[in-house]
Design a protein around this motif. Structure first.
Motif, PDB file in Angstrom:
ATOM      1  N   VAL A  45     -15.803   5.073  44.629  1.00 19.33           N
ATOM      2  CA  VAL A  45     -16.068   5.703  45.927  1.00 19.33           C
ATOM      3  C   VAL A  45     -16.850   4.747  46.818  1.00 19.33           C
ATOM      4  N   GLU A  46     -16.365   4.611  48.044  1.00 14.45           N
ATOM      5  CA  GLU A  46     -17.082   3.864  49.072  1.00 14.45           C
ATOM      6  C   GLU A  46     -17.325   4.823  50.229  1.00 14.45           C
ATOM      7  N   GLU A  47     -18.586   5.004  50.604  1.00 17.10           N
ATOM      8  CA  GLU A  47     -18.925   5.932  51.679  1.00 17.10           C
ATOM      9  C   GLU A  47     -19.454   5.162  52.882  1.00 17.10           C
ATOM     10  N   TYR A  48     -19.087   5.623  54.051  1.00 11.89           N
ATOM     11  CA  TYR A  48     -19.681   5.083  55.269  1.00 11.89           C
ATOM     12  C   TYR A  48     -19.757   6.180  56.310  1.00 11.89           C
ATOM     13  N   LYS A  49     -20.667   5.987  57.239  1.00  3.53           N
ATOM     14  CA  LYS A  49     -20.920   6.992  58.253  1.00  3.53           C
ATOM     15  C   LYS A  49     -20.184   6.616  59.537  1.00  3.53           C
ATOM     16  N   ALA A  50     -19.398   7.552  60.057  1.00  8.41           N
ATOM     17  CA  ALA A  50     -18.689   7.346  61.305  1.00  8.41           C
ATOM     18  C   ALA A  50     -19.659   7.458  62.479  1.00  8.41           C
ATOM     19  N   ASP A  51     -19.209   7.076  63.651  1.00  8.05           N
ATOM     20  CA  ASP A  51     -20.051   7.119  64.844  1.00  8.05           C
ATOM     21  C   ASP A  51     -20.555   8.522  65.158  1.00  8.05           C
ATOM     22  N   ASP A  52     -19.773   9.533  64.797  1.00 12.29           N
ATOM     23  CA  ASP A  52     -20.187  10.917  65.084  1.00 12.29           C
ATOM     24  C   ASP A  52     -21.075  11.501  63.982  1.00 12.29           C
ATOM     25  N   GLY A  53     -21.446  10.695  62.984  1.00 18.37           N
ATOM     26  CA  GLY A  53     -22.342  11.143  61.929  1.00 18.37           C
ATOM     27  C   GLY A  53     -21.644  11.672  60.683  1.00 18.37           C
ATOM     28  N   GLN A  54     -20.338  11.823  60.736  1.00 16.26           N
ATOM     29  CA  GLN A  54     -19.582  12.333  59.594  1.00 16.26           C
ATOM     30  C   GLN A  54     -19.497  11.254  58.509  1.00 16.26           C
ATOM     31  N   ILE A  55     -19.694  11.661  57.267  1.00 20.01           N
ATOM     32  CA  ILE A  55     -19.593  10.733  56.147  1.00 20.01           C
ATOM     33  C   ILE A  55     -18.148  10.699  55.671  1.00 20.01           C
ATOM     34  N   ILE A  56     -17.583   9.494  55.615  1.00 13.93           N
ATOM     35  CA  ILE A  56     -16.186   9.315  55.218  1.00 13.93           C
ATOM     36  C   ILE A  56     -16.161   8.601  53.873  1.00 13.93           C
ATOM     37  N   GLN A  57     -15.356   9.144  52.962  1.00 10.43           N
ATOM     38  CA  GLN A  57     -15.229   8.554  51.631  1.00 10.43           C
ATOM     39  C   GLN A  57     -13.858   7.895  51.490  1.00 10.43           C
ATOM     40  N   SER A  96      -6.428   1.536  48.483  1.00 13.30           N
ATOM     41  CA  SER A  96      -7.361   2.635  48.744  1.00 13.30           C
ATOM     42  C   SER A  96      -6.606   3.919  49.039  1.00 13.30           C
ATOM     43  N   ALA A  97      -7.327   5.020  48.895  1.00 13.52           N
ATOM     44  CA  ALA A  97      -6.803   6.346  49.219  1.00 13.52           C
ATOM     45  C   ALA A  97      -7.928   7.142  49.868  1.00 13.52           C
ATOM     46  N   GLN A  98      -7.584   8.104  50.668  1.00 14.35           N
ATOM     47  CA  GLN A  98      -8.580   8.925  51.346  1.00 14.35           C
ATOM     48  C   GLN A  98      -9.080  10.073  50.471  1.00 14.35           C
ATOM     49  N   LYS A  99      -8.460  10.234  49.303  1.00 10.01           N
ATOM     50  CA  LYS A  99      -8.911  11.251  48.355  1.00 10.01           C
ATOM     51  C   LYS A  99      -8.839  10.653  46.956  1.00 10.01           C
ATOM     52  N   ASN A 100      -9.528  11.274  46.019  1.00 11.04           N
ATOM     53  CA  ASN A 100      -9.464  10.828  44.637  1.00 11.04           C
ATOM     54  C   ASN A 100      -8.113  11.248  44.072  1.00 11.04           C
ATOM     55  N   LEU A 101      -7.322  10.288  43.658  1.00 12.25           N
ATOM     56  CA  LEU A 101      -5.974  10.579  43.188  1.00 12.25           C
ATOM     57  C   LEU A 101      -5.997  11.280  41.834  1.00 12.25           C
TER      58      LEU A 101
END
Length: 119
Positions: free
Chosen positions: A45-57, A78-83
Motif C-alpha cells: 500500500v502506498e498512500e498519499y494525500k490529494a489536494d482536497d485532503g482525501q487520502i488515496i491508496q 499498480s491497482a486502485q484496490k487490493n486485488l
C-alpha cells in the motif's frame, strides 16, 4: 446547394463514426503485448494525500508474468484496490514493462504454456 447538403451529411457521418470509435476502442489495450499473472499476495500500500485532503491508496504488485509462449518476465504494476487473492490477470503491456491495463480471467482462459508455468 445539393453538393453542400451532401458535404454536410458526409461530415456528420464521419463525426458520428469518430465518436463511436472513441467510445468503443480501449486505447490502453490496443496493440499491446499480453502477459498473465497469478495474484498470490496482497499489494504493497502506498498512500498519499490529494489536494482536497482525501487520502488515496495505491496497491503495488511485483510478480512474475508469462507471455503466451511461456517466456517469463517480472512486472511491476499498480491497482486502485487490493486485488483478490488467487486471481488470474491478463496484463496489457507496452514498451516491454509498462502495464497499461488488466483484466481478471479464469485459469482455463490462459494459454496452455502459461498454465504449465503458473501451476
Amino acid at each position: 446547394m445539393k453538393k453542400m447538403f451532401i458535404s454536410i451529411g458526409a461530415l456528420f457521418i464521419l463525426f458520428v463514426a469518430g465518436l463511436c470509435v472513441l467510445m468503443t476502442v480501449d486505447f490502453n489495450r490496443l496493440n499491446k503485448d499480453t502477459y498473465y499473472v497469478h495474484i498470490t499476495a496482497d499489494g504493497e500500500v502506498e498512500e498519499y494525500k490529494a489536494d482536497d485532503g482525501q487520502i488515496i491508496q495505491t496497491y503495488w504488485y511485483e510478480l512474475p508474468a508469462f507471455k503466451e509462449n511461456g517466456e517469463e518476465m517480472t512486472l511491476k504494476f499498480s491497482a486502485q484496490k487490493n486485488l483478490r487473492l488467487d486471481a488470474y490477470l491478463k496484463l496489457y503491456v507496452k514498451k516491454e514493462n509498462e502495464v497499461t491495463s488488466y483484466d481478471e480471467i479464469q485459469f482455463d482462459e490462459m494459454p496452455a504454456k502459461v498454465q504449465a508455468q503458473i501451476k
